[in-house]
Design an enzyme around this catalytic site. Structure first.
Site, PDB file in Angstrom:
ATOM      1  N   ARG A  49       0.131   8.994  -5.457  1.00  0.00           N
ATOM      2  CA  ARG A  49       0.467   8.175  -4.303  1.00  0.00           C
ATOM      3  C   ARG A  49       1.280   7.242  -4.450  1.00  0.00           C
ATOM      4  NH1 ARG A  49      -5.137   8.507  -4.310  1.00  0.00           N
ATOM      5  NH2 ARG A  49      -7.092   6.368  -4.112  1.00  0.00           N
ATOM      6  N   HIS A  52      -3.952  -0.487  -3.145  1.00  0.00           N
ATOM      7  CA  HIS A  52      -4.216   0.939  -2.431  1.00  0.00           C
ATOM      8  C   HIS A  52      -5.085  -0.100  -1.664  1.00  0.00           C
ATOM      9  CE1 HIS A  52      -4.334   4.416  -5.235  1.00  0.00           C
ATOM     10  NE2 HIS A  52      -3.929   3.691  -5.613  1.00  0.00           N
ATOM     11  N   ARG A 106       0.918  -1.076  -0.266  1.00  0.00           N
ATOM     12  CA  ARG A 106      -0.244  -0.234   0.070  1.00  0.00           C
ATOM     13  C   ARG A 106       0.712   1.119  -0.327  1.00  0.00           C
ATOM     14  NH1 ARG A 106      -4.272   2.552   4.551  1.00  0.00           N
ATOM     15  NH2 ARG A 106      -5.155   4.349   3.025  1.00  0.00           N
ATOM     16  N   HIS A 107       0.048   2.103  -0.678  1.00  0.00           N
ATOM     17  CA  HIS A 107       1.732   3.425  -0.421  1.00  0.00           C
ATOM     18  C   HIS A 107       1.253   4.101   0.566  1.00  0.00           C
ATOM     19  CE1 HIS A 107      -2.270   5.645   0.272  1.00  0.00           C
ATOM     20  NE2 HIS A 107      -2.930   4.899  -0.749  1.00  0.00           N
ATOM     21  N   GLU A 143      -7.390   2.708  -7.215  1.00  0.00           N
ATOM     22  CA  GLU A 143      -8.357   2.519  -5.302  1.00  0.00           C
ATOM     23  C   GLU A 143      -9.743   2.478  -6.144  1.00  0.00           C
ATOM     24  OE1 GLU A 143      -9.229   1.405  -3.251  1.00  0.00           O
ATOM     25  OE2 GLU A 143      -8.097   2.387  -1.691  1.00  0.00           O
TER      26      GLU A 143
END
Length: 226
Positions: free
Chosen positions: A68, A161, A18-19, A92
């Protein structure tokens, strides 16, 4: 000594990462597919986590094209020397009218749908846009395409995400849609890992979860979605 002494050495591995944190994460806003930059903390998280993930010697890095995620992936690319490829299917959840709202605002304005969403109903559409089955289908397609491009025993890193990764893991492991909520969400810059199940004709599944929501202990935890 290997990390997983009982794992098949020919198994391909996928790390879902995940970012890092954004200002919207910090403020508790539902990002969805809004293209929000990492904040200073998020950039620091990405740099520190990349140092760990680089030791896993990824053969391929594929990322959501939202900034991101792309900037998080770049931190690993810089250390590993592996270029990043981008796939919009790794974005996302498209959360429609919910994007940019706080979770409290969503609960106030869309109480029924939000309760169903938070309760794990796979059919409810976030903000009138995507449901979790939509997200799982496109994530699974993207990951399957990427896995086909690595060799046995190699590692793929997928940068995406929170909500999308949970949908991907559930779809990849064949969990019934109403059981997807049994998987906890990932904190910012945390990761989960799955190993391919090979050489077992009787196996009812193709992938096994070996790590989930792993990260550096000092990384702050933020809301799941985004």
């Amino acid at each position: 000594m290997t990390r997983y002494p009982h794992a098949d050495p020919a198994a391909r591995r996928v790390i879902f990462w995940r970012h890092g944190r954004t200002e919207w994460n910090r403020s508790g806003l539902f990002q969805g597919q809004e293209d929000i930059d990492l904040d200073e903390t998020g950039r620091e998280q990405a740099a520190r986590a990349a140092e760990v993930l680089a030791t896993r010697q990824p053969a391929m890095i594929v990322s959501s094209d939202l900034r991101r995620a792309a900037d998080t992936a770049a931190a690993l690319a810089d250390l590993s020397g592996v270029p990043v490829s981008y796939d919009e299917r790794l974005r996302e959840t498209d959360a429609g009218q919910w994007q940019g709202l706080s979770f409290a605002e969503i609960d106030e304005r869309f109480a029924e749908d939000n309760a169903a969403w938070r309760g794990g109903d796979p059919d409810v559409r976030a903000g009138g846009a995507e449901n979790r089955l939509d997200v799982g289908d496109r994530m699974l397609a993207a990951v399957t395409d990427a896995v086909a491009r690595i060799e046995p025993s190699e590692t793929l890193v997928v940068v995406s995400h929170g909500g999308a990764i949970r949908a991907a893991l559930a779809a990849l492991m064949g969990l019934p849609p109403r059981r997807w909520g049994s998987l906890a969400g990932l904190s910012n810059c945390h990761w989960s890992e799955v190993h391919e199940v090979v050489g077992r004709a009787d196996a009812l599944f193709s992938w096994q979860l070996t790590e989930h929501n792993v990260g550096l202990g000092s990384l702050p935890e933020e809301p799941l979605e985004g």
